[in-house]
Design a protein around this motif. Sequence first.
Motif, PDB file in Angstrom:
ATOM      1  N   GLN A  11      -5.677  20.123   5.635  1.00  0.00           N
ATOM      2  CA  GLN A  11      -6.825  19.979   5.973  1.00  0.00           C
ATOM      3  C   GLN A  11      -7.567  21.432   6.335  1.00  0.00           C
ATOM      4  OE1 GLN A  11      -8.290  16.131   5.077  1.00  0.00           O
ATOM      5  NE2 GLN A  11      -7.175  15.965   6.607  1.00  0.00           N
ATOM      6  N   GLU A  12      -7.099  22.428   6.533  1.00  0.00           N
ATOM      7  CA  GLU A  12      -7.583  23.458   6.756  1.00  0.00           C
ATOM      8  C   GLU A  12      -8.363  24.115   5.673  1.00  0.00           C
ATOM      9  OE1 GLU A  12      -6.388  28.102   8.283  1.00  0.00           O
ATOM     10  OE2 GLU A  12      -4.618  26.717   7.173  1.00  0.00           O
ATOM     11  N   ILE A  55       0.596  -1.054   0.503  1.00  0.00           N
ATOM     12  CA  ILE A  55       0.052   0.008   0.174  1.00  0.00           C
ATOM     13  C   ILE A  55       0.775   1.379  -0.377  1.00  0.00           C
ATOM     14  CG2 ILE A  55      -2.001   1.225   1.458  1.00  0.00           C
ATOM     15  CD1 ILE A  55      -2.898  -1.503   2.631  1.00  0.00           C
ATOM     16  N   VAL A  56       0.806   2.176  -0.657  1.00  0.00           N
ATOM     17  CA  VAL A  56       1.803   2.791  -0.730  1.00  0.00           C
ATOM     18  C   VAL A  56       0.369   4.620  -0.323  1.00  0.00           C
ATOM     19  CG1 VAL A  56       2.527   2.431  -3.128  1.00  0.00           C
ATOM     20  CG2 VAL A  56       0.536   3.844  -3.205  1.00  0.00           C
ATOM     21  N   PRO A  57       1.379   5.380   0.361  1.00  0.00           N
ATOM     22  CA  PRO A  57       0.839   6.938   0.290  1.00  0.00           C
ATOM     23  C   PRO A  57       0.379   7.214  -0.379  1.00  0.00           C
ATOM     24  CG  PRO A  57       2.751   7.005   1.183  1.00  0.00           C
ATOM     25  CD  PRO A  57       2.819   5.501   0.780  1.00  0.00           C
ATOM     26  N   GLY A  58      -0.760   7.849  -0.141  1.00  0.00           N
ATOM     27  CA  GLY A  58      -1.771   8.872  -1.306  1.00  0.00           C
ATOM     28  C   GLY A  58      -1.743   9.916  -1.374  1.00  0.00           C
ATOM     29  N   LYS A  59      -2.400  11.033  -1.973  1.00  0.00           N
ATOM     30  CA  LYS A  59      -2.900  11.745  -2.585  1.00  0.00           C
ATOM     31  C   LYS A  59      -3.570  12.362  -1.918  1.00  0.00           C
ATOM     32  CE  LYS A  59       1.393  13.302  -5.505  1.00  0.00           C
ATOM     33  NZ  LYS A  59       1.969  13.678  -6.693  1.00  0.00           N
ATOM     34  N   THR A  60      -3.965  13.335  -1.409  1.00  0.00           N
ATOM     35  CA  THR A  60      -5.754  14.420  -1.085  1.00  0.00           C
ATOM     36  C   THR A  60      -6.026  15.382  -1.541  1.00  0.00           C
ATOM     37  OG1 THR A  60      -7.594  13.518   0.176  1.00  0.00           O
ATOM     38  CG2 THR A  60      -5.302  14.363   0.864  1.00  0.00           C
ATOM     39  N   GLU A  61      -6.988  16.104  -1.763  1.00  0.00           N
ATOM     40  CA  GLU A  61      -7.876  17.032  -1.459  1.00  0.00           C
ATOM     41  C   GLU A  61      -8.944  17.243  -0.935  1.00  0.00           C
ATOM     42  OE1 GLU A  61      -9.633  17.718  -6.172  1.00  0.00           O
ATOM     43  OE2 GLU A  61      -7.770  18.698  -5.505  1.00  0.00           O
ATOM     44  N   LEU A  62      -9.541  18.768  -0.141  1.00  0.00           N
ATOM     45  CA  LEU A  62     -11.279  18.534   0.152  1.00  0.00           C
ATOM     46  C   LEU A  62     -11.960  18.467  -0.532  1.00  0.00           C
ATOM     47  CD1 LEU A  62      -9.616  21.567   2.702  1.00  0.00           C
ATOM     48  CD2 LEU A  62      -9.639  19.215   3.690  1.00  0.00           C
ATOM     49  N   LEU A  63     -13.127  17.656   0.048  1.00  0.00           N
ATOM     50  CA  LEU A  63     -14.518  17.330  -0.508  1.00  0.00           C
ATOM     51  C   LEU A  63     -15.416  18.367  -0.634  1.00  0.00           C
ATOM     52  CD1 LEU A  63     -13.938  13.438   0.059  1.00  0.00           C
ATOM     53  CD2 LEU A  63     -12.605  14.585  -1.541  1.00  0.00           C
ATOM     54  N   ARG A  64     -15.790  18.139  -1.294  1.00  0.00           N
ATOM     55  CA  ARG A  64     -17.597  18.522  -1.326  1.00  0.00           C
ATOM     56  C   ARG A  64     -18.149  18.375  -1.630  1.00  0.00           C
ATOM     57  NH1 ARG A  64     -18.096  23.483   0.851  1.00  0.00           N
ATOM     58  NH2 ARG A  64     -19.613  24.971   0.438  1.00  0.00           N
ATOM     59  N   TRP A  65     -19.532  18.459  -0.595  1.00  0.00           N
ATOM     60  CA  TRP A  65     -21.085  17.425  -0.500  1.00  0.00           C
ATOM     61  C   TRP A  65     -21.871  17.475   0.044  1.00  0.00           C
ATOM     62  CZ3 TRP A  65     -23.562  14.981   3.308  1.00  0.00           C
ATOM     63  CH2 TRP A  65     -24.399  14.270   2.847  1.00  0.00           C
ATOM     64  N   SER A  66     -23.222  18.251  -0.871  1.00  0.00           N
ATOM     65  CA  SER A  66     -24.221  19.220   0.604  1.00  0.00           C
ATOM     66  C   SER A  66     -23.985  20.587   1.009  1.00  0.00           C
ATOM     67  CB  SER A  66     -24.701  18.028   1.533  1.00  0.00           C
ATOM     68  OG  SER A  66     -26.054  18.519   2.124  1.00  0.00           O
ATOM     69  N   ASP A  67     -23.207  21.286   0.229  1.00  0.00           N
ATOM     70  CA  ASP A  67     -22.642  22.534   0.467  1.00  0.00           C
ATOM     71  C   ASP A  67     -21.191  22.339   1.763  1.00  0.00           C
ATOM     72  OD1 ASP A  67     -23.893  24.386  -1.286  1.00  0.00           O
ATOM     73  OD2 ASP A  67     -25.695  23.825   0.014  1.00  0.00           O
ATOM     74  N   ILE A  68     -21.104  21.073   1.957  1.00  0.00           N
ATOM     75  CA  ILE A  68     -19.817  21.005   3.555  1.00  0.00           C
ATOM     76  C   ILE A  68     -18.169  20.538   2.581  1.00  0.00           C
ATOM     77  CG2 ILE A  68     -20.057  19.569   5.431  1.00  0.00           C
ATOM     78  CD1 ILE A  68     -22.170  18.861   5.766  1.00  0.00           C
ATOM     79  N   THR A  69     -17.103  20.954   2.779  1.00  0.00           N
ATOM     80  CA  THR A  69     -16.369  21.008   2.955  1.00  0.00           C
ATOM     81  C   THR A  69     -15.544  19.347   3.727  1.00  0.00           C
ATOM     82  OG1 THR A  69     -15.850  23.484   1.955  1.00  0.00           O
ATOM     83  CG2 THR A  69     -13.276  22.191   2.910  1.00  0.00           C
ATOM     84  N   ILE A  70     -15.101  18.953   3.259  1.00  0.00           N
ATOM     85  CA  ILE A  70     -14.585  17.269   4.252  1.00  0.00           C
ATOM     86  C   ILE A  70     -13.028  17.135   4.053  1.00  0.00           C
ATOM     87  CG2 ILE A  70     -14.902  15.083   4.448  1.00  0.00           C
ATOM     88  CD1 ILE A  70     -18.035  15.823   3.163  1.00  0.00           C
ATOM     89  N   GLY A  71     -13.343  16.713   4.736  1.00  0.00           N
ATOM     90  CA  GLY A  71     -11.409  16.131   5.143  1.00  0.00           C
ATOM     91  C   GLY A  71     -11.684  15.308   5.055  1.00  0.00           C
ATOM     92  N   GLY A  72     -10.841  14.276   5.788  1.00  0.00           N
ATOM     93  CA  GLY A  72     -10.333  12.982   6.087  1.00  0.00           C
ATOM     94  C   GLY A  72      -9.137  12.604   6.542  1.00  0.00           C
ATOM     95  N   ALA A  73      -8.993  10.980   7.389  1.00  0.00           N
ATOM     96  CA  ALA A  73      -7.857  10.790   7.629  1.00  0.00           C
ATOM     97  C   ALA A  73      -8.672   9.094   7.920  1.00  0.00           C
ATOM     98  CB  ALA A  73      -8.465  11.529   9.779  1.00  0.00           C
TER      99      ALA A  73
END
Length: 309
Positions: A165-166, A133-151
Amino acid sequence: MKLLTIANVAPLDKNYSSLEEKMTVFSNWINHAGRQGAKLIVLPEAINIYGEHTPTHPNAIPFEQCILTDWRKSCKTLIDSSSKVGVALVLPIIYQAGNGNIYNSFFLIDEKGQTAGEYQKQFPTPGELDWGIVPGKTELLRWSDITIGGAICFDTLFDETYKRQEGAQLLLCPSQWPGGCLLDFYARRMNMIVALSYPEWSRIINSDGKEIASGGYRSESRRFGFGSPIVMATVNFDRQNYYGNHNQEKMVDIENFYGEQVKITFDQPDCQWTIESLSPRLTIAQIELDFELINQQAYFKNCAELVKS
């Protein structure tokens, strides 16, 4: 006021006879959570590993056997179940991408069954790296007018996970561990809601760092084997944290002016005020404008810049 009902759906981590059997169990609980009013369902890490995945049994099924290539086809049962009850789904899987890389990811599936975005685990464990498994790149997601991060699981231990993920209002955390105290800290510091889905003890943490729902399959909660894998709460995204200095003297005036349209609480140890809009016609942005409030993030940023100057 912006309300959303979130459900962590994390059935017991055990050996299943097949991936299809595990998908059926998850599907039934997704249907139940949707009927109970959930609008966003978060599943635990790596649902396509269908052997027990614990420290004593890290992978009862050979890892290579679990990797998905056509993940939408393999997870069709879950995607169909969530779209049937009209809920969005956080679908965490380990899969091989077209470039040959293996990622530990979650896909955000909207209420119509369409892919709204992907988060790839940034900090795979040493064992996962050994699996390829390799480390991935990510960016903030957007759904239902909500800005979403992940961990995902191990990610929650690294400060870099949060700093990248500021601006996130919601942090989605499929996991195979309890998430740690940094989740509570950064929920408050970054003014974001956290949904941790973990079979042993799922949690929903509000943007003031206070836990508002929790539960799972820890022994003290199971009572002769009975238990529900659903931890659900309705959260309000129209709320903000304020440090006491500058804002302190305005709180009584705000409450007198808006009355029952707002809820104001004070956290004495952290000298932090939290204001929450309880009216669909009133936003936190309007309250800040009317009373010249400075939110906690901006206040400390301004203080740091003063020190540097």
